[in-house]
Design an enzyme around this catalytic site. Sequence first.
Site, PDB file in Angstrom:
ATOM      1  N   HIS A   4       0.659  -1.434   0.084  1.00  0.00           N
ATOM      2  CA  HIS A   4       0.431   0.010  -0.008  1.00  0.00           C
ATOM      3  C   HIS A   4       0.888   1.145   0.541  1.00  0.00           C
ATOM      4  CE1 HIS A   4       0.138  -0.338   5.116  1.00  0.00           C
ATOM      5  NE2 HIS A   4       0.754   1.242   4.549  1.00  0.00           N
ATOM      6  N   ASP A  15      -0.251  -7.787   1.370  1.00  0.00           N
ATOM      7  CA  ASP A  15       0.413  -5.736   1.769  1.00  0.00           C
ATOM      8  C   ASP A  15       2.262  -5.960   1.818  1.00  0.00           C
ATOM      9  OD1 ASP A  15       0.053  -3.405   1.658  1.00  0.00           O
ATOM     10  OD2 ASP A  15      -0.499  -3.390   3.700  1.00  0.00           O
ATOM     11  N   GLY A  35       3.159   6.599   8.263  1.00  0.00           N
ATOM     12  CA  GLY A  35       4.969   6.937   7.462  1.00  0.00           C
ATOM     13  C   GLY A  35       5.789   5.549   8.605  1.00  0.00           C
ATOM     14  N   ASN A  36       5.265   4.910   9.274  1.00  0.00           N
ATOM     15  CA  ASN A  36       5.347   3.936   9.962  1.00  0.00           C
ATOM     16  C   ASN A  36       5.285   2.560   8.736  1.00  0.00           C
ATOM     17  OD1 ASN A  36       6.100   4.754  12.724  1.00  0.00           O
ATOM     18  ND2 ASN A  36       7.549   4.403  12.148  1.00  0.00           N
ATOM     19  N   SER A  37       4.422   2.907   8.080  1.00  0.00           N
ATOM     20  CA  SER A  37       4.022   1.401   7.291  1.00  0.00           C
ATOM     21  C   SER A  37       5.815   0.876   6.201  1.00  0.00           C
ATOM     22  CB  SER A  37       3.345   1.556   5.880  1.00  0.00           C
ATOM     23  OG  SER A  37       1.827   1.648   6.957  1.00  0.00           O
ATOM     24  N   GLY A  76     -10.094 -24.679  -3.293  1.00  0.00           N
ATOM     25  CA  GLY A  76     -11.502 -24.816  -4.312  1.00  0.00           C
ATOM     26  C   GLY A  76     -12.045 -24.982  -2.774  1.00  0.00           C
TER      27      GLY A  76
END
Length: 522
Positions: free
Chosen positions: A153, A183, A261-263, A316
């Site tokens: 992200h 992510d 901002g730490n991401s 499935g």
Amino acid sequence: MSATKSHRNRNLVVTGGVLLVGILAGVLLTAKLNWTESSTAQGVAGPVNVGYNAVSAPLVNNDGESPFVAVAERVSPTVVNITSDRKITFGGGDMPDLFRDSPFWEWFHPRGQGEGDQENTPRPHSKKKEYHSPATGSGIIISRDGYILTNNHVVEDADKLSVKVLDGKEYVATVVGADPETDVAVIKVDHMFDATAVALIGDSEKLRIGDWAIAMGNPLGLDWTLTVGVISAEGRSNLAIQGGGPAYQNFIQTDASINFGNSGGPLCNIHGEVIGVNTAINPSGQGIGFAIPINMAMKVVKQLRENGAVARGYLGIRPAPLTDDIRSAIGFPENGKGIWVDMVEKGKPADEGGLRDGDVITKFNGKDVDDVDKFRMLVADHTPGQKVNCDIWRSGDNRSLTFTLGDRAKLATFLGKGGEKPESQKTDEKWLGITVEPVTEQLAEALELDGTFGVVVTDVDADGKAAEKLQERDVIIEIDRKTVDSVSDFRDIASSLKDANKAVLFRIIRGGVKTFVAIDTK
């Protein structure tokens, strides 16, 4: 003796007694702790083990320094600050007043443009305008030749990427590969780093609740900020993450302060080893942050570096928890563990291998299973085409079945054609004349959404049915009493209501205030 003098004497006696008790307690405490000037300067006497099995760790080392100083010195060169530039097109009109006091005002309102309209007043529908929305995040250098680990992200849909390192130099970066389902993303810069700039990778399987947790990154634009806490919990899943969380969640929870901002930055242990990738926060709470375990992230990194994408096994089925009611209804052993097979998809690997609705999976490739999320991750960790074994329970009988896993990207029914993400970053068709896009972290903070999800309105047709009720930059959080967490939710709800012959209730945020708007769809 007067009453006044007697009262004073009693006070002196009481005061003296209190002082005496205090002095005696101090002497005893000093003797007990061996609290001398030299021991205070040197910290805890004797050898100290600060590993995972340590009973305790000192607050200072032999030189009187905090151990976090050494961690900061080792980790700082391995952390980068990432700026991604994304273009956002709005239908027209100037930016509203609510942005003026925001640190993001300049991002959305280039210098020289006119002032915004009155708050809560619909804007005229003019020519579309393009704004640049820089987003900031963090990353971890994982190889000398310029590979950097971060969050999907942070770099998703970026038109430009730049990376700043500790000495202030900046480099243009490109995306090597990204995996929205965890992510995780890998980017690369054309630069050869020193060995000291490459992160030490730890082992997230060895974590224990209460271990030190040290985060570093670019929170709120504050470069190379270090925060300290502990591992608060492990295995967190089913988190409602802003904009829609990753499909595979097994988060480390920490109270080390993590902010916007730490991401993409590192969560480290006391040895300066990376144990997680900081990913999500709970804006409504205090001291609650989440990180992807580094073992999980590095598995994804390997595939992204080799193939640019991640291939996952697919069975499935629709797995479900084995509840007490189900156990009772089917006669499954009271203390037995397993996963309830709620539905088997026709023509998929599970169906072809003989699995049936109502079976109970007790083992997957020899491992006990009793948690739906962990079971899904076990399956996904295997590669397409790989043969796996499942021990199952069916109507009182135990048996073993073998399956050849399919490719999740090609077979999963919830994905679009060819396994692409089902939701694009904006709606293709306009329901009621509305165009929406996801709410990014930066936009959420600028709008002071405080953990609220939703989609932002980027355009409203002048002739559309919503023209008089909605306006650009409204954030839609509910439609017809159904929660809107993402563009996909908006599209699904719109599809279900496209033939509605009634007014539809919208719950929106405008100017920081939640309100209801009813739109006639007839």
